[in-house]
Design an enzyme around this catalytic site. Structure first.
Site, PDB file in Angstrom:
ATOM      1  N   ASN A   1      -5.092  -1.564  -3.052  1.00  0.00           N
ATOM      2  CA  ASN A   1      -4.372  -0.471  -2.389  1.00  0.00           C
ATOM      3  C   ASN A   1      -3.028  -0.147  -3.034  1.00  0.00           C
ATOM      4  OD1 ASN A   1      -6.387   0.087  -0.534  1.00  0.00           O
ATOM      5  ND2 ASN A   1      -5.654  -1.475   0.886  1.00  0.00           N
TER       6      ASN A   1
ATOM      7  N   ASN B   1       0.808  -1.229   0.000  1.00  0.00           N
ATOM      8  CA  ASN B   1       0.000   0.000   0.000  1.00  0.00           C
ATOM      9  C   ASN B   1       0.840   1.279   0.000  1.00  0.00           C
ATOM     10  OD1 ASN B   1       0.898  -0.272   2.597  1.00  0.00           O
ATOM     11  ND2 ASN B   1      -1.100  -0.072   3.580  1.00  0.00           N
TER      12      ASN B   1
END
Length: 194
Positions: free
Chosen positions: A118, A72
């Site tokens: 993400n 992420n």
């Protein structure tokens, strides 16, 4: 040199505990590509490990990268790599896992939304939502009521592991096809029914 150079980034998480996870299939494809080019990953000035090689003698240069951070936070390393190699975002190919595609399937996409991924969200943000190319490696949906976040952080099943070498090879073929023939020709090849 930049006009004949491509940056290929395999998304994943660092560390041995994540190495076999579904979420790390992008880095597995990066390893497959590096092996084909006879290239070795080395530490780099950007927060990534990088392997460089040529698709064929006199052909396009491919810079294969695996960000050092977690999935992420992939945007920072990708942005730093583009800047370091002076590459426009249309020379970026990101390889990642995709829940919405059946396991053992590869799909190609340019631009578009992040679909809840993400890593892709962070890369899109870091590249001003640039129209980079994605090689989406299908991992399928979790069985039953298993949470998607848990599913992607689990290793491939025994049955999946048997098919995994072919899937990684197909995804690496897809990257090579984008570099050699362009996104449209590559899509026609990989999206047509077998």
């Amino acid at each position: 040199m930049a006009e004949n150079t491509w940056l290929v980034v395999g998304l994943g998480n660092p560390g041995a505990q994540y190495a076999g996870n579904r979420h790390n299939v992008g880095q597995m494809v990066a390893d497959e590509l590096a092996g084909r080019l006879g290239a070795t990953f080395k530490t780099h000035k950007t927060p990534s490990r990088v392997a460089e090689g040529f698709l064929r003698p006199g052909g396009p240069k491919i810079v294969i990268a695996k960000p050092n951070g977690y999935m992420n936070t992939s945007g920072g390393p990708v942005s730093a790599l583009l800047k370091y190699y002076s590459l426009p975002v249309d020379r970026l190919i990101v390889v990642h896992d995709e829940l919405d595609i059946p396991f053992d399937t590869v799909r190609l996409k340019q631009g578009g939304g992040h679909g809840g991924h993400n890593g892709i969200r962070d890369v899109a943000k870091a590249t001003d939502n640039g129209a980079f190319t994605r090689v989406r490696v299908g991992i399928g949906r979790p069985p039953g009521r298993q949470d998607a976040a848990d599913f992607v952080l689990k290793d491939f099943s025994g049955t999946e592991r048997q098919a995994l070498p072919n899937l990684l090879s197909d995804a690496a073929d897809a990257v090579e096809a984008v570099v050699s023939d362009g996104i449209v020709a590559a899509q026609q090849r990989f999206h047509s029914p077998a």
